[in-house]
Enzyme design. Structure first.
Site, PDB file in Angstrom:
ATOM      1  N   ARG A 278       0.824  -1.217   0.000  1.00 13.32           N
ATOM      2  CA  ARG A 278       0.000   0.000   0.000  1.00 13.32           C
ATOM      3  C   ARG A 278       0.859   1.269   0.000  1.00 13.32           C
ATOM      4  O   ARG A 278       0.466   2.293  -0.534  1.00 13.32           O
ATOM      5  CB  ARG A 278      -0.937  -0.017   1.215  1.00 13.32           C
ATOM      6  CG  ARG A 278      -2.080   1.010   1.147  1.00 13.32           C
ATOM      7  CD  ARG A 278      -3.056   0.828   2.309  1.00 13.32           C
ATOM      8  NE  ARG A 278      -4.224   1.704   2.251  1.00 13.32           N
ATOM      9  CZ  ARG A 278      -4.518   2.611   3.177  1.00 13.32           C
ATOM     10  NH1 ARG A 278      -3.745   2.761   4.221  1.00 13.32           N
ATOM     11  NH2 ARG A 278      -5.603   3.355   3.061  1.00 13.32           N
TER      12      ARG A 278
ATOM     13  N   ILE B 214      -8.001   7.297  -0.713  1.00 11.46           N
ATOM     14  CA  ILE B 214      -8.211   5.855  -0.809  1.00 11.46           C
ATOM     15  C   ILE B 214      -8.824   5.390   0.500  1.00 11.46           C
ATOM     16  O   ILE B 214      -8.533   5.905   1.568  1.00 11.46           O
ATOM     17  CB  ILE B 214      -6.937   5.034  -1.156  1.00 11.46           C
ATOM     18  CG1 ILE B 214      -5.777   5.321  -0.206  1.00 11.46           C
ATOM     19  CG2 ILE B 214      -6.518   5.321  -2.578  1.00 11.46           C
ATOM     20  CD1 ILE B 214      -4.561   4.425  -0.513  1.00 11.46           C
ATOM     21  N   SER B 215      -9.700   4.416   0.391  1.00 11.78           N
ATOM     22  CA  SER B 215     -10.473   3.963   1.543  1.00 11.78           C
ATOM     23  C   SER B 215      -9.567   3.334   2.589  1.00 11.78           C
ATOM     24  O   SER B 215      -8.452   2.922   2.303  1.00 11.78           O
ATOM     25  CB  SER B 215     -11.494   2.915   1.117  1.00 11.78           C
ATOM     26  OG  SER B 215     -12.292   3.405   0.092  1.00 11.78           O
ATOM     27  N   GLN B 216     -10.099   3.227   3.802  1.00  8.76           N
ATOM     28  CA  GLN B 216      -9.324   2.543   4.823  1.00  8.76           C
ATOM     29  C   GLN B 216      -9.265   1.059   4.447  1.00  8.76           C
ATOM     30  O   GLN B 216     -10.218   0.511   3.875  1.00  8.76           O
ATOM     31  CB  GLN B 216      -9.884   2.793   6.223  1.00  8.76           C
ATOM     32  CG  GLN B 216     -11.235   2.220   6.522  1.00  8.76           C
ATOM     33  CD  GLN B 216     -11.754   2.707   7.891  1.00  8.76           C
ATOM     34  OE1 GLN B 216     -12.743   3.397   7.967  1.00  8.76           O
ATOM     35  NE2 GLN B 216     -11.079   2.322   8.965  1.00  8.76           N
TER      36      GLN B 216
END
Lengths: 247, 816
Positions: A68, A94-96
């Site tokens: 990530r 960006i999402s968790q």
């Protein structure tokens, strides 16, 4: 309520196995492992409203593998393995990771599938999908983001992701129909062309909400007869009445 | 050489500059951030007023000796720092949305407070110093100060009609500098005055890019402008907000919230309108071909048109015109379209008239430029359908950003009024966003149930139908029970569009969860519970506040409950933060900060001052210190109580009556301008008149009694008094409102200068401190008023204010 205690154990085993390979030879391996263990714990603590007791082992393995920190801007790298949403520039986020895991799990990915993603963003979600399915097509509307993501995906060697810049509303006609579609871009409605490009038995997932947090996930399902229905799924187990149970 | 006469004109100008600066900052931060954070920043920055009181208390001897220069320098510094503070603050990179993830955001917020504190501190130092230097002229000084504030508030609203907020800001900054120049326009000091004047001209002449705004990248407009090919076509500014029109030829907007999954038609080309950079609404292209508007039949809001034949429709909040097109496309005979913002109508009709097809000119359409609720209250005409459009943006609703916004559109009384304006068999239709777990839709349902019961309907369930898609829900309310034929039409409509039932009389639970499935039919269960005998129990047990809003507590969007906070924060790692309703906790955080800083900045200077005096005990420093400081506690306590009570009470009354008059004047901007200006103007007059009383203590007691009597009479009788007068012309209503406020303002202008003058006579050294205490109390009250109104209503706010005035009368700091 069934609680699969087995999963964390399996996961650790899997991680131990993978740790021997090259994929883990980056400086962030330990952090990533910590994050994934945390997510696995969260998933088993909560019977998520997907109706599944936990995320599939394959999904967890994919998240464990994708670096990530390579998908976020330099100033966000220290937080890359925190379970939180991150800004990636151009007003996008960006999402968790927990939500990424949930969304990926919801489309039920299999190795023979073709998946369409609307909203490439940093390319992280596409990379996670590329670990799980045969082919990923991804469209990004913001040109600089699309270029950055395409370069990143190429550098990381994901041969099964095709990207393009432009309007996602009409999907990717020539590559369709798709087994699954993920719409990570804001949408006021489900684009009818995307419903058409979904195979019978296919699933589409759309996170709905404000930035940095999805309020709920919309799961669009097309049955074998082509009938479409939706499910609205809270990412968390939350009963709106105090003293009320789910049953 | 110290001046013998107070600089009344400079005080007037400076006070006008500060108030206009405050109003403009609110607008600017609403543009670049979100309005509740704007509120938080400004209210805390206002504590600069209190801090200035502390500063003057401690440094009064040297400052008084060099009054002219000190005043000019402080005013000049206000001018310079006001601009710099804003420009720096918007570069801090604060992102409110990340506050619970990223601790550094709190530090950035703190930095913004620090920056904004400086200009307020500078201006307030000059003002406070004037009161300290001329304790025998206090009533006149206060009059100049408060009249300046009135002019500034009105001026800011005027500027916003003409200029963009960023350009208007330069005006208020230049005004501050001119105040400084005026104060030192004396022989020997003309050079300082000229310099300040030149800086003012320089600021006005800065290139526009220097004061360009940098909105948050997470606002919808910022995001849209990242898309290739988008361009801003027009931008118009008014006190109602900045409206930006954007075109996106390469990637069309296709704004169709909640469009049915079974829809095959797409929206036509659209121009998007953003208000303050958010809240996208669309102007549809219309060239006379109704087929292009076909998608409008696949929204939940199309339902009422399937139950009515050629209805006469009233659309509340017509904006870009899509609801109007929907009505005409689906067979409306006539459409009365109500829109508050004339500039939006001008965009639709004129600027983009060729694109939009001039929808407000279509046959059968009548445009009314008015506030929705006020329009209905003021007109006798009845309609077959009243359609309340989806006026706010989903993103704002999703983040709970409206929590603090009062709205008189969705109260029990409002729904009752709409029902009163329906023809027999007519329908009221209201569409809201679907959120999970259900908030808006269930609160709306509860409100409709209460409105029907208030009309004596025994079985409200027979008068209600509510459907939902995955993004929007539409409620129909009918004064008479729904007929089987109508219910059949609802069913046909739903089935063809895959919408589910939330409620309809005699429904089968299976119909509640067919197309858009939830793990439980939460909406239906909620609606059923709200119609059952267990309603109160359900409302109590629900983890969000969904009991109906009323005119006295007009907070439809306030869903927050403390009981749920821990659970929600605990769900953060699992993506549960969207369950958090932001508005209320931010309000409480603001109040807590104001209280802590206020207490600190008030009590610390007092303590330092008293300690210093106790140590020095210099007989030269005057008699007042001998008697008061040797026994400081009771005296200071009395002063503290008096000025705290006044600061709180004045603001509470002002805010409560602004709210009460918004409903009557039917326009937020008119109401705020008129009420604020009348209050301040009359208070200024009251202050001047207060000079004439022989006994200050008696005057305060009389004023307090008058205020108590008037406020309580008003709060109890105004709603009934306004009801028959709603139809009057706006000019008549404004005159009437001003006449009602005038005596109250006059009385409210007296206690503060009388108290300060009395203090000036017996303990002049405490004048700046008392001024500071009053300033803090006003800041606290501005926030407190909303908190109290959310819980107990504006009537309670007024009662509390009346009691505080009585408390003040009992603690007058003087013996007469």
């Amino acid at each position: 309520m069934p609680r699969p205690f087995l999963l964390p154990a399996l996961l650790c085993l899997l991680m131990a196995q993978m740790a021997c390979t090259d994929t883990f030879a980056d400086a962030y391996a330990r952090e990533r492992q910590r994050l994934m263990t945390a997510i696995a714990d969260l998933a088993t603590e909560t019977l998520s409203e997907t109706g599944r007791p936990a995320f599939s082992a394959a999904v967890m393995a994919a998240l464990t593998k994708v670096p990530r920190h390579r998908f976020v801007p330099a100033d966000q790298v220290p937080y890359a393995y925190d379970n939180r949403p991150l800004a990636i520039g151009h007003g996008q986020t960006i999402s968790q990771p927990y939500i990424v895991a949930l969304m990926t799990d919801l489309i039920d990915p299999r190795t023979d599938q073709t998946v369409l993603e609307i909203g490439t963003g940093s390319g992280y979600q596409a990379a996670v999908l590329a670990e799980l399915v045969a082919q990923v097509y991804s469209i990004e509307i913001i040109a600089p983001l699309a270029t950055e993501a395409a370069n990143r995906i190429r550098e990381l060697g994901y041969a099964n992701i095709q990207t393009r810049t432009g309007d996602g509303y009409y999907g990717w006609e020539e590559a369709g129909p798709f087994d699954a579609i993920l719409v990570t871009a804001a949408a006021s409605h489900v684009p009818p062309p995307l419903i058409r490009q979904l195979k019978p038995g296919g699933r589409m997932v759309i996170p709905v909400g404000a930035h940095f947090m999805a309020q709920y996930l919309l799961l669009v399902e097309k049955d074998e007869d082509g009938q479409v229905s939706t499910r609205q799924i809270l990412p968390v187990s939350f009963v709106p009445l105090t003293g009320g149970g789910k049953d | 050489m110290a001046a013998q006469r107070p600089p009344y004109a400079a005080i007037f100008l400076l006070s006008a500059a500060v108030l206009s600066y405050e109003v403009l900052l609110m607008r600017l931060f609403s543009l670049i951030q979100w309005h509740h954070f704007a509120y938080m920043m400004i209210s805390v920055a206002l504590l600069g007023y209190g801090a200035a009181g502390g500063l003057v208390t401690l440094a009064q001897t040297p400052l008084k000796a060099h009054f002219d220069d000190a005043f000019a320098i402080a005013a000049g510094l206000f001018g310079v720092t006001a601009l710099l503070a804003f420009l720096s603050a918007q570069r801090v990179g604060f992102n409110a949305l990340e506050i619970l993830w990223d601790p550094s955001q709190l530090a950035r917020l703190g930095l913004i407070y620090g920056l904004l504190l400086v200009p307020f501190l500078c201006a307030a130092t000059a003002l406070c110093l004037s009161f300290t230097r001329f304790p025998d002229r206090i009533p006149r000084l206060y009059a100049a100060d408060i009249l300046g504030a009135a002019a500034g508030g009105l001026g800011a609203i005027g500027l916003l009609l003409l200029l963009s907020p960023a350009i208007a800001l330069r005006g208020s900054v230049a005004l501050g500098l001119m105040a400084g120049a005026l104060a030192v326009w004396t022989p020997g000091r003309r050079a300082i005055a000229s310099t300040l004047g030149l800086i003012a001209i320089g600021i006005l002449a800065l290139p526009p890019a220097w004061t360009a705004l940098h909105p948050s990248p997470y606002k919808e407009l910022s995001q849209t402008l990242h898309i290739t090919g988008t361009r801003v076509l027009a931008e118009i500014s008014s006190p109602l907000g900045v409206v930006t029109a954007v075109d996106s030829p390469q990637v069309p907007f296709r704004h169709a919230p909640g469009l049915s999954l079974l829809a095959t038609a797409e929206p036509p080309p659209q121009i998007a309108l953003f208000t303050d950079g958010d809240g996208l609404t669309a102007i549809n292209r219309f060239d006379g071909d109704w087929a292009d508007q076909g998608y409008l039949d696949f929204l939940t809001s199309a339902l009422p048109y399937h139950l009515l034949q050629e209805p006469a429709v009233l659309v509340l909040g017509a904006g870009g015109g899509t609801d109007l097109l929907q009505a005409l496309a689906l067979g409306a005979r006539t459409v009365d379209a109500v829109e508050l913002n004339p500039q939006v109508v001008a965009l639709v009709q004129e600027t983009f008239g060729d694109f939009s097809g001039h929808p407000y000119n279509l046959p059968g359409v009548r445009l009314h430029l008015a506030e929705a609720r006020g329009f209905v209250e003021g007109h006798a005409q009845r309609y077959d359908l009243i359609q309340v459009a989806l006026l706010d943006a989903f993103s704002a609703a999703a983040a709970g950003l409206h929590g603090l916004a009062e709205t008189y559109l969705y109260t029990v009384e409002a729904l009752g009024t709409y029902l009163d304006h329906l023809t027999p068999g007519g329908l009221l239709a209201i569409t809201r966003w679907v959120n999970l777990p259900p908030r808006d839709p269930l609160k709306l349902f509860a409100t409709a149930v209460a409105a029907l019961e208030a009309r004596g309907v025994r079985e409200p369930g027979a008068h209600l139908v509510m459907i939902r898609g995955w993004k929007t829900a539409t409620l129909l309310v009918k004064p008479t029970p729904f007929t089987p034929a109508e219910l059949a039409a609802v069913k046909a409509f739903r089935e063809a569009r895959a919408f589910d039932l939330i409620w309809q009389p005699g429904m089968n639970q299976a119909e509640a969860n067919r197309f858009n499935r939830l793990d439980r039919p939460w909406f239906y269960e909620g609606a059923a519970a709200l119609l059952s005998a267990d309603r109160q129990d359900f409302l109590d047990r629900y983890k969000f506040r969904i009991d109906p809003a009323r005119d006295d507590r007009p907070y439809f969007f306030h869903f927050f409950r403390w009981e749920s906070l821990t659970e929600i924060l605990g769900l953060k790692a699992r993506g549960g933060l969207s369950l958090l309703e932001w508005g209320y906790p931010v309000l409480i955080a603001t109040l807590a900060q104001a209280l802590v800083f206020g207490a600190l900045l008030t009590l610390l200077p007092l303590w330092l001052f008293l300690r210093r005096r106790a140590v020095a005990r210099s007989p030269r420093d005057g008699r007042e210190d001998q008697q008061s400081i040797s026994s400081p506690a009771p005296g200071a306590g009395r002063v503290l109580t008096y000025f705290t009570a006044l600061g709180l009470a004045f603001m509470l009354v002002e805010i409560a009556f602004i709210q009460k008059f918004i409903l009557f004047l039917s326009h937020p901007v008119y109401a705020v301008s008129l009420v604020l200006t009348t209050f301040l103007l009359c208070a200024g007059l009251g202050s001047r008149l207060s000079d004439r009383f022989q006994s200050r203590g008696r005057a305060v007691r009389l004023a307090a009694l008058a205020i108590g009597g008037l406020t309580l009479t008003y709060i109890l009788t105004l709603p009934a008094l306004f009801q028959p007068l709603m139809g009057l012309a706006i000019s008549t209503k404004m005159t009437l409102a001003a006449a009602l406020i005038a005596p109250l303002g006059l009385a409210m202008g007296m206690p503060f200068p009388l108290g300060l003058a009395s203090l000036g006579a017996c303990r002049p050294a405490l004048v700046p401190w008392a001024w500071a205490v009053n300033g803090f109390a006003s800041v606290v009250a501005a926030v407190l008023a909303t908190v109290l109104a959310i819980h107990w209503g504006f009537t309670a706010v007024v009662i509390l204010a009346a009691l505080l005035y009585l408390l003040a009368a009992g603690t007058f700091p003087g013996d007469r």
